[in-house]
Design an enzyme around this catalytic site. Structure first.
Site, mmCIF file in Angstrom:
data_model
loop_
_atom_site.group_PDB
_atom_site.id
_atom_site.type_symbol
_atom_site.label_atom_id
_atom_site.label_comp_id
_atom_site.label_asym_id
_atom_site.label_seq_id
_atom_site.Cartn_x
_atom_site.Cartn_y
_atom_site.Cartn_z
ATOM 1 C CE LYS A 1 80.550 28.518 102.770
ATOM 2 N NZ LYS A 1 80.066 27.321 102.042
ATOM 3 C CE1 TYR B 1 75.097 28.396 101.028
ATOM 4 C CE2 TYR B 1 75.071 28.339 103.426
ATOM 5 C CZ TYR B 1 75.742 28.555 102.228
ATOM 6 O OH TYR B 1 77.064 28.930 102.241
ATOM 7 C CG ASN C 1 82.780 25.023 100.893
ATOM 8 O OD1 ASN C 1 82.350 25.734 101.795
ATOM 9 N ND2 ASN C 1 82.105 24.811 99.780
ATOM 10 C CG HIS D 1 78.730 32.611 100.127
ATOM 11 N ND1 HIS D 1 77.932 31.809 99.347
ATOM 12 C CD2 HIS D 1 78.340 33.884 99.874
ATOM 13 C CE1 HIS D 1 77.084 32.575 98.658
ATOM 14 N NE2 HIS D 1 77.308 33.827 98.968
ATOM 15 C CD GLU E 1 74.499 35.612 97.965
ATOM 16 O OE1 GLU E 1 75.701 35.945 97.853
ATOM 17 O OE2 GLU E 1 74.033 34.560 97.476
HETATM 18 N N1 UDP Z 1 77.348 21.901 99.774
HETATM 19 C C1 UDP Z 1 77.533 20.635 100.304
HETATM 20 N N2 UDP Z 1 77.415 19.553 99.449
HETATM 21 C C2 UDP Z 1 77.125 19.691 98.134
HETATM 22 C C3 UDP Z 1 76.945 20.982 97.618
HETATM 23 C C4 UDP Z 1 77.054 22.061 98.457
HETATM 24 O O1 UDP Z 1 77.780 20.480 101.491
HETATM 25 O O2 UDP Z 1 77.045 18.683 97.421
HETATM 26 C C5 UDP Z 1 77.513 23.069 100.662
HETATM 27 C C6 UDP Z 1 78.893 23.728 100.540
HETATM 28 O O3 UDP Z 1 79.255 24.252 101.806
HETATM 29 C C7 UDP Z 1 78.612 24.836 99.559
HETATM 30 C C8 UDP Z 1 77.212 25.274 99.992
HETATM 31 O O4 UDP Z 1 76.561 24.063 100.321
HETATM 32 O O5 UDP Z 1 79.560 25.884 99.636
HETATM 33 C C9 UDP Z 1 76.448 26.040 98.947
HETATM 34 O O6 UDP Z 1 76.368 25.283 97.757
HETATM 35 P P1 UDP Z 1 76.543 25.966 96.323
HETATM 36 O O7 UDP Z 1 76.120 24.966 95.319
HETATM 37 O O8 UDP Z 1 75.875 27.305 96.323
HETATM 38 O O9 UDP Z 1 78.139 26.121 96.208
HETATM 39 P P2 UDP Z 1 79.108 27.412 96.270
HETATM 40 O O10 UDP Z 1 78.393 28.543 95.595
HETATM 41 O O11 UDP Z 1 79.394 27.674 97.727
HETATM 42 O O12 UDP Z 1 80.357 26.984 95.548
HETATM 43 MG MG MG Z 2 76.498 29.285 95.947
#
Ligand code: UDP
Ligand code: MG
Length: 132
Positions: free
Chosen positions: A9, A49, A111, A114, A125
């Site tokens: 990211k 997203y 974070n 991805h 994807e």
């Molecule tokens: N995210 C966030 N707050 C939350 C949950 C998700 O900002 O409470 C953001 C974070 O950058 C995350 C992305 O949205 O990586 C996608 O969320 P997902 O639940 O798919 O998590 P991931 O698969 O990335 O662990």
């Molecule tokens: Mg995810």
């Protein structure tokens, strides 16, 4: 061989962590078979997203278009689960030391990485980001 979609990211790019993160993926023995730095349009992330809650979806998308990302296809045995384990949990407090998120971030939005969470999503994807 199983394939997954991995994306570093904008925070990983800005903080100069591309090399460190790629080193972990290669050290583990997974193979990077495509890689491109890119600046996808907002609409791509709106699809990517779509599953996020209305509360924070727009701010996550703003973040994702705030700079370049590094998109990759990574291959290996059970690579989808493997990369997810190496990433660490989504909520930063739950991301264990030794994982990428656990070692390098203390926020849930910024974070770093991805990784696809299922075979179906990996396929979708990869097509989404590697259209050509
Ligand atoms: N995210 C966030 N707050 C939350 C949950 C998700 O900002 O409470 C953001 C974070 O950058 C995350 C992305 O949205 O990586 C996608 O969320 P997902 O639940 O798919 O998590 P991931 O698969 O990335 O662990
Ligand atoms: Mg995810």
């Amino acid at each position: 061989m199983e394939k997954t979609f991995v994306m570093l990211k904008p925070d990983a790019v800005k903080r100069g962590l591309i090399g460190k993160i790629i080193m972990r993926i290669e050290d583990k023995g997974f193979k990077i078979t495509s890689m491109q730095m890119m600046n996808p349009e907002r609409s791509i992330f709106e699809n990517h997203y779509a599953h996020l809650s209305d509360e924070f979806r727009d701010s996550v998308i703003d973040f994702m278009i705030s700079g370049s990302v590094v998109a990759m296809i990574v291959e290996g045995d059970n690579v989808i689960e493997g990369i997810r384990k190496m990433m660490g949990k989504t909520k930063w407090q739950d991301a264990m030391p030794g994982t990428i998120r656990g070692d390098f971030t203390n926020t849930t939005t910024f974070n770093l990485i991805h990784g696809s969470d299922s075979k179906d999503n990996a396929e979708i994807e990869i097509k989404r980001f590697f259209t050509k």
